[in-house]
Scaffold this active site. Structure first.
Site, mmCIF file in Angstrom:
data_model
loop_
_atom_site.group_PDB
_atom_site.id
_atom_site.type_symbol
_atom_site.label_atom_id
_atom_site.label_comp_id
_atom_site.label_asym_id
_atom_site.label_seq_id
_atom_site.Cartn_x
_atom_site.Cartn_y
_atom_site.Cartn_z
ATOM 1 C CG HIS A 30 -1.700 7.062 -6.974
ATOM 2 N ND1 HIS A 30 -1.207 7.085 -5.687
ATOM 3 C CD2 HIS A 30 -2.278 8.278 -7.170
ATOM 4 C CE1 HIS A 30 -1.480 8.253 -5.132
ATOM 5 N NE2 HIS A 30 -2.131 8.993 -6.009
ATOM 6 C CG ASP B 255 -4.744 1.740 -6.506
ATOM 7 O OD1 ASP B 255 -5.846 2.032 -5.996
ATOM 8 O OD2 ASP B 255 -3.853 2.578 -6.741
ATOM 9 C CD GLN C 139 -9.056 7.878 -9.186
ATOM 10 O OE1 GLN C 139 -10.240 8.126 -9.463
ATOM 11 N NE2 GLN C 139 -8.293 8.732 -8.541
ATOM 12 C CE LYS D 232 -8.510 8.698 -4.688
ATOM 13 N NZ LYS D 232 -8.087 10.080 -4.886
ATOM 14 C CB CYS E 1 0.137 11.063 -6.961
ATOM 15 S SG CYS E 1 -0.119 12.475 -5.922
HETATM 16 N N1 C6P Z 1 -5.350 9.884 -6.423
HETATM 17 C C1 C6P Z 1 -5.733 11.938 -7.635
HETATM 18 O O1 C6P Z 1 -6.017 13.135 -7.719
HETATM 19 P P1 C6P Z 1 -5.721 8.082 -1.154
HETATM 20 O O2 C6P Z 1 -4.924 9.364 -1.183
HETATM 21 O O3 C6P Z 1 -5.050 7.052 -0.292
HETATM 22 O O4 C6P Z 1 -7.149 8.296 -0.858
HETATM 23 O O5 C6P Z 1 -5.695 7.516 -2.650
HETATM 24 C C2 C6P Z 1 -4.473 7.194 -3.232
HETATM 25 C C3 C6P Z 1 -4.665 6.742 -4.634
HETATM 26 C C4 C6P Z 1 -4.364 5.428 -4.958
HETATM 27 N N2 C6P Z 1 -4.551 4.964 -6.194
HETATM 28 C C5 C6P Z 1 -5.029 5.736 -7.176
HETATM 29 C C6 C6P Z 1 -5.239 5.146 -8.528
HETATM 30 C C7 C6P Z 1 -5.346 7.077 -6.918
HETATM 31 O O6 C6P Z 1 -5.830 7.825 -7.905
HETATM 32 C C8 C6P Z 1 -5.142 7.597 -5.623
HETATM 33 C C9 C6P Z 1 -5.422 9.034 -5.323
HETATM 34 C C10 C6P Z 1 -5.714 11.282 -6.287
HETATM 35 O O7 C6P Z 1 -5.516 11.257 -8.641
HETATM 36 C C11 C6P Z 1 -4.840 12.033 -5.338
HETATM 37 S S1 C6P Z 1 -3.140 12.000 -5.809
#
Ligand code: C6P
Length: 416
Positions: free
Chosen positions: A130, A207, A210, A233, A373
């Site tokens: 991401h 990371d 997910q 999440k 993203c």
């Molecule tokens: N992906 C999606 O719809 P934040 O925004 O900091 O809570 O998470 C960022 C992030 C980092 N790593 C991964 C693998 C992600 O999927 C995400 C967030 C969302 O897929 C919003 S773009």
């Protein structure tokens, strides 16, 4: 193509849904089918009540006062660290830094880890990342003369670890890898990647945005050095996430943000840092959000993450099989539901993913369309318009998967 999985439901979805009043909404006169859980999940009453209870009877700033309410708020805030540390198998709450979200956690890791690197040092990432696990490294690499390299993805939706092995050398200082892809759903074998990276002397930053909501994570079992996650999440509120880090590494790293609470002493010319984890938590923290996150983790513990994963596999299995039978649909990622978390992305060359999302919205179904993203991934896989993504969670049912499949069929006919 034939998808494979063990098919058994492990969760009582009907009972779970009673904790989520928002799921009873009607959208466009149809029952809401919420399939955008990878973007953010809904929050159960238990989380909402915990946060309201905090503001109603315990609100004060933390670590600043000796009065009753400050002590109470501090206790709740620290309890949330203890729960989060336990949730991920960390040694103690010293290893659990709260941040605003996974993005801030990854920025913290990237900033603090790159301060000691030299021009020519290398950071290895993957094409599955991401933007939050690319851009911080990329920008710091530009500032400090570091090199960023990317591990490619094979046609089965898995990382090519042989290329990783070839890339690793004494120049590699950091390996950054997504535990579960937000586009492909692939669950990466972080344990084996960490073993390979450590052999080369590199630190491993995972990371977990997910993976944390969907599979049981034990950071010591994975042997990663850092692990980032977002509360929103995983049934928790927005505004809170965290970074697990091995204590001895966090002790050595410089802070990322400066200000109140992260200091022990401040003089006109220099300062000394507070103990872990507070050294990395500058300013008034997200206290109510920490209380909400604690409740969310309790909720997930009560459901049991192994059962959550089994439930999602059942939904993904149904979705993969249904989509695979549709002409004009190309499913992304591994075909084996067991190798995935609870999401399915697919390309429909005759329909732009935004148009598809709009047709589904007219039927009350919420999915996400676009590059999610992860633009380098879309480029790597040659996905011009990105993809459509349905992402499931604990409250989704097989009949909602069927509604999705019927909706996609309808959209393809409409645009066909
Ligand atoms: N992906 C999606 O719809 P934040 O925004 O900091 O809570 O998470 C960022 C992030 C980092 N790593 C991964 C693998 C992600 O999927 C995400 C967030 C969302 O897929 C919003 S773009």
């Amino acid at each position: 193509m034939k998808a494979r999985a063990t098919v058994h439901s492990a969760l009582d979805v009907e009972r779970i849904r009673r904790d989520f009043p928002i799921l009873s909404l009607k959208v466009n006169a149809r029952p809401l089918v919420y399939l955008d859980n990878a973007a953010t999940t809904q929050k159960p009453l238990q989380v909402l009540n915990a946060m309201q209870g905090y503001y109603t009877l315990s609100n004060a700033n933390v670590h600043r006062g000796i009065h009753y309410l400050s002590a109470r708020a501090t206790e709740l805030y620290e309890d949330a660290h203890i729960r989060a540390a336990q949730f991920f198998g960390a040694k103690s709450m010293q290893e659990m830094v709260f941040t605003k979200n996974a993005t801030e956690a990854l920025n913290l890791a990237a900033y603090s880890l790159t301060q000691s690197l030299r021009p020519g040092d290398e950071i290895v990432l993957t094409f599955m990342e991401h933007h939050s696990n690319i851009v911080p490294w990329q920008q710091l690499a530009l500032q400090r003369g570091l090199k960023v390299r990317f591990v490619p993805i094979q046609s089965n939706g898995q990382l090519d670890v042989h290329v990783l092995d070839e890339m690793l050398s004494e120049r590699t200082k950091i390996v950054g890898v997504v535990h579960a892809s937000n586009v492909l759903g692939t669950i990466n074998d972080v344990k084996s990647i960490a073993r390979r990276a450590h052999k080369a002397g590199a630190k491993v930053v995972v990371d977990g945005a997910q993976s944390a909501p969907h599979v049981k994570v034990d950071v010591r079992e994975l042997d990663c050095d850092f692990f980032a996650f977002s509360g929103h999440k995983m049934l928790g509120p927005t505004g809170i996430g965290g970074l697990y880090g091995k204590q001895e590494l966090l002790e050595r790293l410089p802070p990322f943000l400066f200000g109140g609470d992260m200091i022990r002493e401040v003089h006109a010319t220099h300062s000394k840092w507070n103990d872990l984890p507070w050294k990395f938590e500058a300013g008034t923290p997200p206290i109510a959000e920490a209380v909400g996150l604690h409740a969310a983790m309790d909720y997930l513990n009560a459901l049991d993450l192994d059962r959550v994963h089994a439930h999602e596999q059942m939904l993904v299995f149904r979705a993969l099989n249904g989509l695979a039978k549709m002409p004009g649909v190309h499913v992304l990622g591994p075909l084996d539901a067991r190798a995935r978390t609870g999401l399915v992305s697919f390309e429909t060359p005759s329909v732009h993913p935004h148009d598809l999302a709009e047709v589904l919205n007219a039927q009350g179904i919420g999915i996400r369309g676009g590059h999610h993203c992860a633009m380098p991934l879309a480029e790597h896989l040659n996905l011009k318009n990105g993809s459509a993504r349905a992402s499931f969670y604990v409250y989704n049912s097989l009949s909602e998967v069927d509604a999705l499949l019927a909706g996609v069929k309808k959209a393809l006919k409409l645009f066909g």
